[in-house]
Design a protein around this motif. Structure first.
Motif, PDB file in Angstrom:
ATOM      1  N   GLU A 494       0.831  -1.206   0.000  1.00 19.85           N
ATOM      2  CA  GLU A 494       0.000   0.000   0.000  1.00 19.85           C
ATOM      3  C   GLU A 494       0.865   1.255   0.000  1.00 19.85           C
ATOM      4  OE1 GLU A 494      -2.981  -0.003   3.090  1.00 19.85           O
ATOM      5  OE2 GLU A 494      -2.983  -2.195   3.149  1.00 19.85           O
ATOM      6  N   ASN A 495       0.240   2.372  -0.404  1.00 20.85           N
ATOM      7  CA  ASN A 495       0.908   3.665  -0.318  1.00 20.85           C
ATOM      8  C   ASN A 495       0.030   4.628   0.464  1.00 20.85           C
ATOM      9  OD1 ASN A 495       1.496   6.582  -1.417  1.00 20.85           O
ATOM     10  ND2 ASN A 495       3.326   5.351  -1.764  1.00 20.85           N
ATOM     11  N   TRP A 496       0.604   5.225   1.503  1.00 23.08           N
ATOM     12  CA  TRP A 496      -0.165   6.101   2.383  1.00 23.08           C
ATOM     13  C   TRP A 496       0.213   7.572   2.247  1.00 23.08           C
ATOM     14  CZ3 TRP A 496       0.093   2.998   7.681  1.00 23.08           C
ATOM     15  CH2 TRP A 496      -0.634   1.809   7.537  1.00 23.08           C
ATOM     16  N   SER A 497       1.134   7.890   1.352  1.00 28.27           N
ATOM     17  CA  SER A 497       1.567   9.285   1.283  1.00 28.27           C
ATOM     18  C   SER A 497       2.068   9.620  -0.119  1.00 28.27           C
ATOM     19  CB  SER A 497       2.688   9.538   2.306  1.00 28.27           C
ATOM     20  OG  SER A 497       3.114  10.877   2.266  1.00 28.27           O
ATOM     21  N   ASN A 498       1.639  10.792  -0.613  1.00 32.12           N
ATOM     22  CA  ASN A 498       2.149  11.281  -1.895  1.00 32.12           C
ATOM     23  C   ASN A 498       2.109  12.800  -1.887  1.00 32.12           C
ATOM     24  OD1 ASN A 498      -0.514  12.217  -3.015  1.00 32.12           O
ATOM     25  ND2 ASN A 498      -0.985  10.034  -2.870  1.00 32.12           N
ATOM     26  N   SER A 499       2.800  13.399  -2.820  1.00 38.71           N
ATOM     27  CA  SER A 499       2.849  14.865  -2.869  1.00 38.71           C
ATOM     28  C   SER A 499       3.379  15.315  -4.225  1.00 38.71           C
ATOM     29  CB  SER A 499       3.767  15.405  -1.768  1.00 38.71           C
ATOM     30  OG  SER A 499       3.939  16.797  -1.893  1.00 38.71           O
ATOM     31  N   TRP A 500       2.877  16.483  -4.689  1.00 38.85           N
ATOM     32  CA  TRP A 500       3.496  17.102  -5.861  1.00 38.85           C
ATOM     33  C   TRP A 500       4.428  18.234  -5.416  1.00 38.85           C
ATOM     34  CZ3 TRP A 500      -2.003  17.626  -5.494  1.00 38.85           C
ATOM     35  CH2 TRP A 500      -2.443  18.873  -5.040  1.00 38.85           C
ATOM     36  N   GLY A 501       4.612  18.360  -4.084  1.00 33.68           N
ATOM     37  CA  GLY A 501       5.474  19.429  -3.553  1.00 33.68           C
ATOM     38  C   GLY A 501       6.915  18.998  -3.350  1.00 33.68           C
ATOM     39  N   ILE A 502       7.240  17.737  -3.670  1.00 35.38           N
ATOM     40  CA  ILE A 502       8.621  17.274  -3.525  1.00 35.38           C
ATOM     41  C   ILE A 502       9.484  17.938  -4.606  1.00 35.38           C
ATOM     42  CG2 ILE A 502      10.127  15.243  -3.662  1.00 35.38           C
ATOM     43  CD1 ILE A 502       7.770  13.593  -2.582  1.00 35.38           C
ATOM     44  N   GLY A 503      10.645  18.439  -4.201  1.00 29.27           N
ATOM     45  CA  GLY A 503      11.497  19.169  -5.141  1.00 29.27           C
ATOM     46  C   GLY A 503      12.831  18.487  -5.372  1.00 29.27           C
ATOM     47  N   TRP A 504      13.525  18.923  -6.427  1.00 34.37           N
ATOM     48  CA  TRP A 504      14.873  18.445  -6.737  1.00 34.37           C
ATOM     49  C   TRP A 504      15.526  19.472  -7.655  1.00 34.37           C
ATOM     50  CZ3 TRP A 504      10.363  16.045  -8.256  1.00 34.37           C
ATOM     51  CH2 TRP A 504      10.041  16.108  -9.617  1.00 34.37           C
ATOM     52  N   ASP A 505      16.791  19.432  -7.723  1.00 36.37           N
ATOM     53  CA  ASP A 505      17.522  20.387  -8.557  1.00 36.37           C
ATOM     54  C   ASP A 505      17.145  20.177 -10.021  1.00 36.37           C
ATOM     55  OD1 ASP A 505      18.817  21.415  -6.363  1.00 36.37           O
ATOM     56  OD2 ASP A 505      20.510  20.029  -6.527  1.00 36.37           O
ATOM     57  N   GLY A 506      16.748  21.281 -10.664  1.00 33.51           N
ATOM     58  CA  GLY A 506      16.359  21.206 -12.073  1.00 33.51           C
ATOM     59  C   GLY A 506      14.865  21.046 -12.296  1.00 33.51           C
ATOM     60  N   LYS A 507      14.092  20.944 -11.230  1.00 30.07           N
ATOM     61  CA  LYS A 507      12.641  20.783 -11.394  1.00 30.07           C
ATOM     62  C   LYS A 507      12.025  22.111 -11.809  1.00 30.07           C
ATOM     63  CE  LYS A 507       8.361  19.623  -8.958  1.00 30.07           C
ATOM     64  NZ  LYS A 507       7.718  19.321  -7.652  1.00 30.07           N
ATOM     65  N   ASP A 508      11.111  22.055 -12.775  1.00 25.72           N
ATOM     66  CA  ASP A 508      10.358  23.227 -13.202  1.00 25.72           C
ATOM     67  C   ASP A 508       9.445  23.655 -12.052  1.00 25.72           C
ATOM     68  OD1 ASP A 508       8.743  25.142 -14.321  1.00 25.72           O
ATOM     69  OD2 ASP A 508       8.102  23.929 -16.047  1.00 25.72           O
ATOM     70  N   GLU A 509       9.574  24.894 -11.601  1.00 24.74           N
ATOM     71  CA  GLU A 509       8.795  25.364 -10.454  1.00 24.74           C
ATOM     72  C   GLU A 509       7.291  25.333 -10.705  1.00 24.74           C
ATOM     73  OE1 GLU A 509      10.141  29.139  -9.123  1.00 24.74           O
ATOM     74  OE2 GLU A 509      12.176  28.451  -8.667  1.00 24.74           O
ATOM     75  N   GLU A 510       6.890  25.411 -11.968  1.00 26.97           N
ATOM     76  CA  GLU A 510       5.464  25.379 -12.296  1.00 26.97           C
ATOM     77  C   GLU A 510       4.939  23.947 -12.420  1.00 26.97           C
ATOM     78  OE1 GLU A 510       3.607  28.141 -12.481  1.00 26.97           O
ATOM     79  OE2 GLU A 510       5.425  29.224 -11.905  1.00 26.97           O
ATOM     80  N   SER A 511       5.843  22.996 -12.435  1.00 23.66           N
ATOM     81  CA  SER A 511       5.447  21.602 -12.660  1.00 23.66           C
ATOM     82  C   SER A 511       4.849  20.995 -11.396  1.00 23.66           C
ATOM     83  CB  SER A 511       6.659  20.782 -13.106  1.00 23.66           C
ATOM     84  OG  SER A 511       6.351  19.415 -13.128  1.00 23.66           O
ATOM     85  N   ALA A 648      -2.186  -9.968   2.075  1.00 20.90           N
ATOM     86  CA  ALA A 648      -2.598  -8.583   1.833  1.00 20.90           C
ATOM     87  C   ALA A 648      -2.634  -8.285   0.343  1.00 20.90           C
ATOM     88  CB  ALA A 648      -1.648  -7.617   2.537  1.00 20.90           C
ATOM     89  N   TYR A 649      -1.677  -8.835  -0.394  1.00 15.46           N
ATOM     90  CA  TYR A 649      -1.655  -8.633  -1.845  1.00 15.46           C
ATOM     91  C   TYR A 649      -2.866  -9.295  -2.488  1.00 15.46           C
ATOM     92  CZ  TYR A 649      -0.114  -8.700  -6.696  1.00 15.46           C
ATOM     93  OH  TYR A 649      -0.061  -8.547  -8.059  1.00 15.46           O
ATOM     94  N   ALA A 650      -3.200 -10.498  -2.015  1.00  9.64           N
ATOM     95  CA  ALA A 650      -4.370 -11.206  -2.558  1.00  9.64           C
ATOM     96  C   ALA A 650      -5.647 -10.401  -2.338  1.00  9.64           C
ATOM     97  CB  ALA A 650      -4.486 -12.581  -1.915  1.00  9.64           C
ATOM     98  N   GLN A 651      -5.707  -9.643  -1.236  1.00  6.96           N
ATOM     99  CA  GLN A 651      -6.886  -8.824  -0.948  1.00  6.96           C
ATOM    100  C   GLN A 651      -7.100  -7.729  -1.994  1.00  6.96           C
ATOM    101  OE1 GLN A 651      -9.350  -8.821   1.505  1.00  6.96           O
ATOM    102  NE2 GLN A 651      -8.592 -10.870   1.939  1.00  6.96           N
ATOM    103  N   ARG A 652      -6.052  -7.355  -2.697  1.00 11.90           N
ATOM    104  CA  ARG A 652      -6.166  -6.301  -3.704  1.00 11.90           C
ATOM    105  C   ARG A 652      -7.041  -6.734  -4.879  1.00 11.90           C
ATOM    106  NH1 ARG A 652      -4.073  -1.809  -1.450  1.00 11.90           N
ATOM    107  NH2 ARG A 652      -3.526  -0.957  -3.459  1.00 11.90           N
ATOM    108  N   PHE A 653      -7.285  -8.045  -4.986  1.00 15.50           N
ATOM    109  CA  PHE A 653      -8.061  -8.562  -6.105  1.00 15.50           C
ATOM    110  C   PHE A 653      -9.509  -8.864  -5.727  1.00 15.50           C
ATOM    111  CE2 PHE A 653      -3.667  -9.619  -6.965  1.00 15.50           C
ATOM    112  CZ  PHE A 653      -3.518  -9.300  -8.303  1.00 15.50           C
ATOM    113  N   GLU A 654      -9.890  -8.555  -4.484  1.00 17.83           N
ATOM    114  CA  GLU A 654     -11.185  -9.015  -3.997  1.00 17.83           C
ATOM    115  C   GLU A 654     -12.355  -8.523  -4.844  1.00 17.83           C
ATOM    116  OE1 GLU A 654     -12.242 -11.313  -1.649  1.00 17.83           O
ATOM    117  OE2 GLU A 654     -10.143 -11.769  -1.963  1.00 17.83           O
TER     118      GLU A 654
END
Length: 785
Positions: A494-511, A648-654
């Motif tokens: 599972e994934n419990w966290s995401n963001s479009w605010g993560i930055g890195w050198d060279g990232k377009d500020e509008e992206s 838990a993986y098998a549950q993803r197909f329920e």
């Protein structure tokens, strides 16, 4: 008149017992299948539509443009509820809802984990959940209140009333039981066994007023006279008012639509669970139509037996309307008998059906509206099934039928053959759909995971477990019970966290590129069996600076545009993370979704789960038992409740497996009903052609030749149905598959198999009657000529 109709109907039905049995069998199977589906549909359509104030309840949702698309989601920051209530008079009240999963509760010597939700005191005023003890209006008014369901009450207090008694929460706070709810109804999307008032969450777990942290759901109640469109216009920019440079729009979404219409595309609800409802509504209608067509075919096939009766009645002065009435009464009587048997069959099958769909459905036999609907259903089925036979049989011309000149079953492409083609077209569509659904599930199930899920378990990481975790882990390695142990943000599935605010050198500020977070305190490559493509694993034991190390998966590296990612910096939550390695893509979400760009952050970030890679050289049961003893030594008051990653993986197909099972069951019913009809039609055809068969046998025809002759007409009809069904099935299932990013292409093999199955079943069904007819003694067949 009606009494006479019923008498005549009973006489005709009892005189033709074989015909009656076949018709009743087809109708019973069709009606029982349709009733089961309608029970499930009724449940789906009623989810969270039972709340007394449901039409005024809304959930706070968000829209924002991410990678050129409008994304919609329903997680919100903690402060938005109070801000909405205080700033907009149309919003009467709000309630925050924070699902935290299993939490530890203790009473005397009993320590149990129970599914927990934190809510504001207004939650039980807004939503109508039934109480066994206590008053929902004030059950959560006190800061240390807790409401439990009847199962939790039984576990901790037996038959005693728990009101006023104490439960200790997570070994941190003593809470007073102020209410006992009934266990949640099957038609709600909420999941909890325990409700705790909001101040307990703030004081003991997490108190965050950050408007950028979306981690809970917020519900509001609007004034009865409020205009939703106007309110949405007013609140749209509320996040922008509190977050600098924010671009997220806020809107309210009806709680009654949350379950059925939960899929959004470019900010607009396009479907969701309602799509399954529509699909199975169509299947129910098709099954019922197949049963009715079955009835029509068998009834009109009896035309020779009933033709002289019709001719004599007409000569005696009977009007067409009276004849139609007579045949309709017979049809409704058969439908009534079939309906009663079908209801009994449904009652018997419900436990197995409930087990298949993982729900608790029941026939609401105590409801007057149920019996009203059941009566209407039976009458409608009887009228639908009997309409064509009634008008067909009542339209015979007396002169022709009394002379014995009327069309026979094998003549031309008559309406009866059209009905057979229609019947098998529906059945073939269902067979093809079943195969395609199963192929899609197997396609996803065989997908490369990118990690090794075998011998891997996970357990909730509470604050108390965190305190002694290093000692616990040390003892696991000391006794050689684990190959590796890792603290993580969530289960690997599972994934419990995401963001479009993560930055890195060279990232377009509008992206706005959405990145998915994962975490591991040490050696995730080793623990999960990830494939290392570049660099090395996170290992804080060897590299002290790895507390802020990070791994990228291949998709993240591609999205960031790194050619040489090792040593690159990533910026998230005011922390700089340095990339130490790149791993191959691994599945951290839906097995039907596309590969996600994932960053695995080192031990400096938050964790909520720990994984243990078991020692695969030991017996699994003994291994787990030994781990539990070590765990109990370190945490005597915490139950060791783990989950296997592969489970838990098998549950993803329920959901998809449930769809496949239901489609398989009802396609089987459709074929069964169709074969009953084909069996009856072949019997009548054999009876009509018995003298022809006698002549052919006298002239030297073999049994095999005669069997082929009698079977080809019906096999041709099935082949015609197949040709019609293929494009319909292909288009329908291609539309269904379009909801999945990771999907199969529909292979012609599916339709080849479907055609072979349909023709084989049809041939086997009619072969018995064909053999029986082909084997008759010519002397017996011709003796009346």
């Amino acid at each position: 008149m009606l009494k006479n109709y019923i008498k005549v109907a009973i006489r005709n039905l009892s005189r033709n017992k074989g015909f009656t049995l076949l018709n009743i069998s087809g109708l019973v199977v069709g009606m029982a299948g349709a009733i089961l589906i309608f029970l499930w549909i009724s449940r789906e359509l009623s989810v969270d539509r039972f709340h007394e104030n449901g039409e005024y309840l809304y959930e706070v949702w968000n829209n924002n443009v991410v990678d050129g698309e409008v994304w919609s989601w329903n997680s919100t920051p903690k402060p938005i509820g109070p801000a909405l209530e205080s700033g907009y008079p149309e919003i009467i009240s709000f309630a925050r809802h924070k699902y935290v999963g299993d939490m530890l509760f203790s009473h005397e010597d009993e320590n149990l984990n129970r599914e927990t939700v934190f809510v504001d005191s207004t939650f039980l005023e807004m939503f109508s959940f039934s109480f066994k003890e206590g008053n929902p209006a004030d059950a959560l008014k006190q800061p240390s209140s807790i409401v439990i369901n009847e199962d939790v009450a039984k576990d901790f207090f037996g038959d005693e009333s728990p009101i006023g008694k104490t439960l200790r929460f997570d070994n941190k706070a003593d809470l007073i039981v102020t209410g006992v709810m009934e266990n949640l109804r099957s038609n709600t999307d909420f999941e909890f066994e325990v409700l705790i008032t909001w101040p307990v969450f703030e004081n003991n777990l997490f108190n965050d007023d950050n408007w950028s942290n979306n981690h809970l759901e917020t519900f509001v109640r609007l004034d009865e006279n409020a205009d939703l469109a106007l309110v949405n216009d007013k609140i749209r920019d509320i996040k922008k008012e509190h977050i600098e440079e924010a671009t997220t729009d806020v809107f309210l979404y009806p709680i009654e639509n949350r379950y059925l219409y939960n899929d959004f595309e470019n900010g607009v609800p396009i479907g969701g669970n309602i799509d399954r409802v529509r699909m199975f509504t169509l299947i129910a209608v098709l099954i019922l139509l197949i049963a009715c067509i079955n009835f029509m075919n068998l009834s009109t096939a009896q035309s020779e037996r009933r033709s002289k009766e019709v001719g004599i009645r007409k000569v005696s002065g009977a009007k067409k309307g009276a004849l139609v009435g007579q045949f309709m009464i017979e049809s409704i009587l058969l439908s009534l008998i079939s309906g009663v048997i079908a209801l009994g069959l449904v009652q018997l099958l419900l436990p197995y059906f409930n087990n298949t769909i993982n729900l608790k459905l029941s026939l609401p036999t105590s409801s007057f509206s149920f019996w009203l609907l059941a009566t209407g259903f039976i009458l409608l089925t009887g009228i639908l099934a009997g309409s064509y036979p009634a008008f067909f049989l009542s339209s015979f011309q007396p002169i022709k039928v009394l002379k014995g000149t009327f069309s026979r079953i094998g003549s031309g492409f008559n309406p009866r053959k059209i009905l057979v083609v229609t019947q098998f077209t529906f059945a073939i569509i269902l067979i093809a759909s079943t195969i395609i659904v199963r192929n899609q599930i197997e396609h996803a199930r065989n997908r490369k995971l990118g990690y090794d899920k075998s011998h891997l378990i996970y357990h909730t990481l509470s604050e108390e477990i965190e305190k002694g975790f290093e000692a616990f882990k040390r003892d696991l390695f000391k006794e050689d019970l684990a190959k590796s142990v890792s603290k993580n943000m969530s289960p690997i599935t599972e994934n419990w966290s995401n963001s479009w605010g993560i930055g890195w050198d060279g990232k377009d500020e509008e992206s706005k590129k959405l990145m998915f977070r994962y975490s591991a305190d040490i050696r995730p490559v080793e623990t999960f069996g990830l494939t290392l493509l570049e660099g090395r694993d996170i290992d804080v034991d060897q590299f002290a600076t790895d507390s802020t190390a990070a791994l990228l998966n291949k998709e993240a590296m591609k999205m960031m545009g790194f050619e040489n990612p090792i040593g690159e910096l990533i910026y998230d939550n005011d922390t700089s993370w340095h990339v130490v390695g790149v791993v191959d893509n691994f599945l951290n979400g839906s097995p039907f979704g596309k590969d996600r760009p994932i960053i695995i952050f080192g031990p400096y970030t938050w964790t909520g789960i720990f994984h243990i890679k078991l020692n695969d050289e030991l017996n699994a049961a003994e291994n787990l038992s030994a781990i539990e003893k070590v765990f109990s030594t370190h945490y005597p008051n915490i139950p060791f409740e783990y989950d296997f990653v592969d489970d838990a993986y098998a549950q993803r197909f329920e959901n998809q497996k449930r769809t496949a099972k239901l489609t398989f069951i009802f396609s089987g019913l459709a074929i069964m009903i169709s074969c009953l009809g084909l069996f009856g039609l072949s019997a009548f055809a054999g009876e009509q052609r018995s003298k022809e068969v006698g002549v052919r046998k006298v002239l030297g025809a073999s049994v095999a030749r005669i069997m082929w002759l009698l079977s080809t007409d019906f096999v041709k009809l099935v082949l015609i149905a197949f040709l019609i069904a293929v494009p319909i099935a292909w288009y329908t299932m291609d539309q269904w598959l379009s909801d999945f990013h990771y999907r199969i292409s529909i292979s012609p093999t599916v339709f080849l198999i479907t055609g072979i199955v349909a023709v084989t079943i049809a041939f086997l069904t009619i072969s018995y009657q064909a053999l029986k007819t082909a084997s008759i003694n010519p002397v017996v067949a011709l003796k009346n000529e």
